[in-house]
Write an enzyme that holds these catalytic residues in place. Structure first.
Site, PDB file in Angstrom:
ATOM      1  N   ASP A  44      -1.710  15.876  -8.122  1.00 15.35           N
ATOM      2  CA  ASP A  44      -1.334  15.000  -6.723  1.00 15.35           C
ATOM      3  C   ASP A  44      -1.421  15.160  -5.245  1.00 15.35           C
ATOM      4  O   ASP A  44      -1.934  16.542  -5.445  1.00 15.35           O
ATOM      5  CB  ASP A  44       0.146  14.895  -6.871  1.00 15.35           C
ATOM      6  CG  ASP A  44       0.879  13.845  -5.855  1.00 15.35           C
ATOM      7  OD1 ASP A  44       0.341  13.210  -5.214  1.00 15.35           O
ATOM      8  OD2 ASP A  44       1.805  15.243  -5.067  1.00 15.35           O
TER       9      ASP A  44
ATOM     10  N   ASP B  38      -0.300  14.347  -1.452  1.00 22.11           N
ATOM     11  CA  ASP B  38       0.607  14.674  -0.553  1.00 22.11           C
ATOM     12  C   ASP B  38       2.268  15.447  -0.926  1.00 22.11           C
ATOM     13  O   ASP B  38       2.874  14.919  -2.198  1.00 22.11           O
ATOM     14  CB  ASP B  38       1.484  13.460   0.551  1.00 22.11           C
ATOM     15  CG  ASP B  38       0.188  12.296   0.817  1.00 22.11           C
ATOM     16  OD1 ASP B  38      -0.834  13.466   1.376  1.00 22.11           O
ATOM     17  OD2 ASP B  38       0.152  11.717   1.082  1.00 22.11           O
TER      18      ASP B  38
ATOM     19  N   THR C  66      -3.523  10.118  -6.544  1.00 22.31           N
ATOM     20  CA  THR C  66      -2.426  10.037  -5.051  1.00 22.31           C
ATOM     21  C   THR C  66      -2.074   8.380  -5.678  1.00 22.31           C
ATOM     22  O   THR C  66      -2.531   7.844  -6.028  1.00 22.31           O
ATOM     23  CB  THR C  66      -3.685  10.238  -3.584  1.00 22.31           C
ATOM     24  OG1 THR C  66      -2.675   9.843  -2.574  1.00 22.31           O
ATOM     25  CG2 THR C  66      -4.846   9.703  -4.359  1.00 22.31           C
ATOM     26  N   SER C  67      -0.927   8.951  -4.895  1.00 17.05           N
ATOM     27  CA  SER C  67      -0.120   7.281  -4.563  1.00 17.05           C
ATOM     28  C   SER C  67      -0.668   7.122  -3.454  1.00 17.05           C
ATOM     29  O   SER C  67      -0.963   5.634  -2.631  1.00 17.05           O
ATOM     30  CB  SER C  67       1.167   7.279  -4.879  1.00 17.05           C
ATOM     31  OG  SER C  67       1.547   7.921  -5.937  1.00 17.05           O
TER      32      SER C  67
ATOM     33  N   LYS D  97       2.839   5.568 -10.135  1.00 17.47           N
ATOM     34  CA  LYS D  97       3.716   6.374 -11.023  1.00 17.47           C
ATOM     35  C   LYS D  97       4.735   5.664 -10.464  1.00 17.47           C
ATOM     36  O   LYS D  97       5.350   5.201  -9.517  1.00 17.47           O
ATOM     37  CB  LYS D  97       3.760   7.873 -10.198  1.00 17.47           C
ATOM     38  CG  LYS D  97       1.805   8.750  -9.769  1.00 17.47           C
ATOM     39  CD  LYS D  97       2.269   9.783  -8.954  1.00 17.47           C
ATOM     40  CE  LYS D  97       0.535  10.357  -8.866  1.00 17.47           C
ATOM     41  NZ  LYS D  97       0.922  11.223  -7.646  1.00 17.47           N
TER      42      LYS D  97
ATOM     43  N   ASP E 187       5.042  17.494  -7.348  1.00 18.34           N
ATOM     44  CA  ASP E 187       6.087  17.784  -6.476  1.00 18.34           C
ATOM     45  C   ASP E 187       6.735  16.745  -6.176  1.00 18.34           C
ATOM     46  O   ASP E 187       8.618  16.822  -6.696  1.00 18.34           O
ATOM     47  CB  ASP E 187       5.882  17.941  -4.862  1.00 18.34           C
ATOM     48  CG  ASP E 187       5.381  16.695  -4.167  1.00 18.34           C
ATOM     49  OD1 ASP E 187       6.250  16.122  -3.222  1.00 18.34           O
ATOM     50  OD2 ASP E 187       4.778  16.319  -4.548  1.00 18.34           O
TER      51      ASP E 187
END
Length: 215
Positions: A7, A9, A101-102, A133, A158
């Site tokens: 991931d 951020d 990543t989103s 996600k 995270d």
């Protein structure tokens, strides 16, 4: 061969304060309470946030305004890579790791350029998949692009939604940068720095300490 899927951020880049400020500015522009909006945004996607805090406004216009603020932050915001990120990414074999990543690729590349982090060959962003996600699709897409079986992949996350995505993809999931373990993680590290040695050991196929939780 083993693979590591990160991931971004909250895992490699410390963007918590930036996201809070982006949502604060967006809320102020729309005459809303910044703290209330941010609390909703922490638990929902942007479109879900708009539906809850600004149901009378055009969600497409809301999203466009948010994207503009996020792009401004990439250019001018103050943020940093987490301790250990540069060492870790620099030590991994090319083709053996990816970013999932989103966020959007251009923002990731902008932040990585400013923090000196290398960008891998495979980067799966929000535009690359129809389901984000906690769907397993983003992590499965990254594995497929690497030519990796899910069982050979380690997900480093995270956030609860990312952890669920990795677990649903049938991958090993380790949590970092949280004071307590996110539900479901196979191992927990309080910081990314604390996880560097073990992530590199996983990537090389070497045995690592079996303790489920590491502070």
């Amino acid at each position: 061969m083993k693979y590591v899927l990160f991931d971004v951020d909250g895992t490699l880049i410390d963007a918590v304060a930036n996201q809070r400020q982006v949502w604060r500015t967006w809320a102020q522009q729309h005459g809303l309470d910044p703290d209330e909006v941010h609390q909703v945004a922490l638990r929902t996607t942007p479109m879900e946030t708009f539906a809850r805090v600004a149901p009378d406004q055009d969600p497409r216009e809301c999203l466009a305004a948010l994207h503009e603020l996020e792009d401004d932050d990439v250019r001018s915001g103050v943020y940093s890579a987490y301790d250990g990120a540069s060492e870790l990414l620099g030590a991994l074999r090319p083709g053996a790791w990816a970013l999932v990543t989103s966020n959007y690729e251009h923002r990731v590349r902008g932040r990585f350029a400013r923090t000196g982090l290398p960008v891998p060959e495979v980067l799966v962003d929000a535009a690359a998949v129809e389901e984000g996600k906690p769907s397993p699709v983003p992590y499965l897409r990254a594995a497929a692009r690497l030519g990796a079986a899910p069982g050979d992949c380690l997900v480093v996350e995270d956030a609860p939604s990312g952890v669920r995505a990795g677990l649903r993809a049938g991958m090993t999931v380790w949590g970092v940068n949280t004071p307590v373990p996110v539900d479901g993680v196979h191992r927990h590290f309080g910081t990314l720095r604390a996880a560097v040695r073990d992530i590199l050991a996983f990537a090389s196929g070497s045995p690592s300490p079996a303790s489920p939780n590491t502070s």
